[in-house]
Design an enzyme around this catalytic site. Structure first.
Site, PDB file in Angstrom:
ATOM      1  N   ASP A  71      -6.989   1.049   4.007  1.00  0.00           N
ATOM      2  CA  ASP A  71      -6.287   2.087   4.763  1.00  0.00           C
ATOM      3  C   ASP A  71      -7.073   3.401   4.755  1.00  0.00           C
ATOM      4  O   ASP A  71      -7.938   3.616   3.897  1.00  0.00           O
ATOM      5  CB  ASP A  71      -4.878   2.326   4.186  1.00  0.00           C
ATOM      6  CG  ASP A  71      -4.897   2.693   2.698  1.00  0.00           C
ATOM      7  OD1 ASP A  71      -5.664   2.078   1.946  1.00  0.00           O
ATOM      8  OD2 ASP A  71      -4.159   3.614   2.301  1.00  0.00           O
ATOM      9  N   GLU A 136      -3.494   2.288  -0.405  1.00  0.00           N
ATOM     10  CA  GLU A 136      -3.988   3.084  -1.539  1.00  0.00           C
ATOM     11  C   GLU A 136      -3.616   4.542  -1.377  1.00  0.00           C
ATOM     12  O   GLU A 136      -3.236   5.223  -2.322  1.00  0.00           O
ATOM     13  CB  GLU A 136      -5.513   2.941  -1.668  1.00  0.00           C
ATOM     14  CG  GLU A 136      -6.079   3.474  -2.985  1.00  0.00           C
ATOM     15  CD  GLU A 136      -6.364   4.972  -3.008  1.00  0.00           C
ATOM     16  OE1 GLU A 136      -6.517   5.536  -4.098  1.00  0.00           O
ATOM     17  OE2 GLU A 136      -6.413   5.594  -1.920  1.00  0.00           O
TER      18      GLU A 136
END
Ligand SMILES: [Zn+2]
Length: 382
Positions: A71, A136
């Site tokens: 991400d 994350e």
């Protein structure tokens, strides 16, 4: 691998807008790169459209892990970018785009290293596993899922490719974001006896929590002391009503010597105490992450350091990271040496015109490959 192809893998990854979601597109792309090679590929779904990816190669021997998150954070105002944030434009030796630094360059370099090892055609003297995680940036819950499902259990070491300018981050603080809500009873402010003021016990909590956190003098040689900030507060409906609701939030950065469990127990003690005296307080947490205890004495850190200094003439300095990473989750696997080292400088993370130097990225590809080979050779002889 040819530099052109290695660079294309990075720019292809940047072109996937995996902003706090859509990591499955990254997982699909990465899995496709390993098509036809002797690897095991496993998608670990967190939610629809959000896949962690695990790629494992090698049959036996020392088991090294590579880790990166799929991400990226939001772009901010796209008009402020010199190039469109998902274009992966290469200009004057820099690759621009959201995730160029944090951390698609680290992830891509690890994947290029794995492909290079596979393309050597040699039987591998060890094993290597890529752990590509979701979420994350918004709570490390992909790494939490991979850890709890056992994907880090058999590893002998783990290398997280977050931007570090080829420093080796061997420790970092943990984090506790908490919210305390207070429930009261509204009444006209001319008759406060008919209500219960939600703000009053919350203010008592605010004072108590500050003195409790300040009292603890535990300190870490590298990380220093725990820090605590009361960060938001709100409550009440209007100026002439007794408030029925109030809330506040706090952000705590924890250290190994004063760990999350201990801090959370203290917060909850204060709440319990005030509730016994008639308050209606409750506390909730948003993805608390433990600190990463120092890895400075691990073989993995020393191998990486020697390699960076001697072979690549890069920093290799052992340093402390500033915030929580996926390491906070993987460290729960227990007895797993973890280092954080990546090719990107990290100076443009979460900003417009995020970039990585092409030269740093390509060095990263070679470094990760050499680190796996060195790790296999050294750990195989122990
Ligand atoms: Zn990152």
């Amino acid at each position: 691998m040819e530099e052109k192809r290695a660079l294309k893998i990075l720019t292809d990854l940047i072109a996937i807008p995996s902003v706090n979601d859509h990591e499955a597109d990254v997982a699909d792309y990465l899995a496709g790169l390993f098509d036809g090679y002797p690897v095991q590929i496993k998608r670990v779904t967190f939610a629809p459209g959000r896949d962690n990816l695990v790629v494992t190669m090698g049959e036996q021997g020392p088991f090294l892990g590579f880790s990166g998150h799929e991400d990226v954070v939001a772009t901010g105002n796209e008009k402020d970018w010199a190039f469109p944030p998902f274009s992966g434009t290469v200009d004057q030796g820099l690759v621009y785009g959201r995730g160029a630094s944090d951390m698609k360059s680290g992830l891509a370099a690890q994947v290029v290293a794995m492909l290079d090892l596979l393309e050597s055609g040699q039987e591998l003297p060890g094993r290597l596993r890529l752990l590509a995680s979701v979420g994350e940036e918004t709570g490390e819950y992909g790494a939490a899922q991979l850890t709890s499902e056992g994907y880090a259990n058999d590893l002998d070491g783990l290398v997280i490719g977050e931007p570090s300018a080829f420093d080796i981050k061997v420790t970092h603080k943990g984090v506790i974001d908490y919210k305390v809500t207070s429930v009261g009873k509204s009444a006209h402010s001319s008759r406060p006896d008919q209500g219960f003021n939600a703000i009053t016990p919350l203010l008592t909590f605010a004072q108590r929590v500050q003195s409790v956190m300040a009292e603890n003098d535990q300190s870490d040689a590298t990380l220093g002391q725990l820090t605590h900030v009361l960060s938001q507060i709100g409550g009440g409906e209007q100026i002439n009503s007794v408030p029925a609701n109030a809330w506040l939030t706090g952000n705590i950065r924890t250290i190994p010597a004063y760990p999350n469990d201990e801090v959370m127990a203290q917060l909850e003690d204060i709440i319990e105490d005030l509730n016994k005296a008639g308050a209606k307080l409750s506390i909730s947490y948003s993805y608390p992450e433990p600190p990463l205890p120092s890895q400075a004495d691990t073989q993995l850190a020393l191998l990486a350091q020697n390699l960076l200094k001697d072979t690549f003439h890069r920093s290799g300095a052992l340093t402390a990271g500033s915030g929580a990473t996926d390491a906070s989750e993987y460290t729960k696997a227990g007895h797993l040496p973890i280092i954080i080292v990546g090719p990107a400088a990290g100076t443009t993370d979460h900003q417009v015109n995020e970039n990585v130097a092409v030269d740093d990225y390509l060095t990263g590809c070679k470094f990760y490959k050499a680190l796996a080979e060195t790790f296999w050779a050294k750990m195989g002889n122990e």
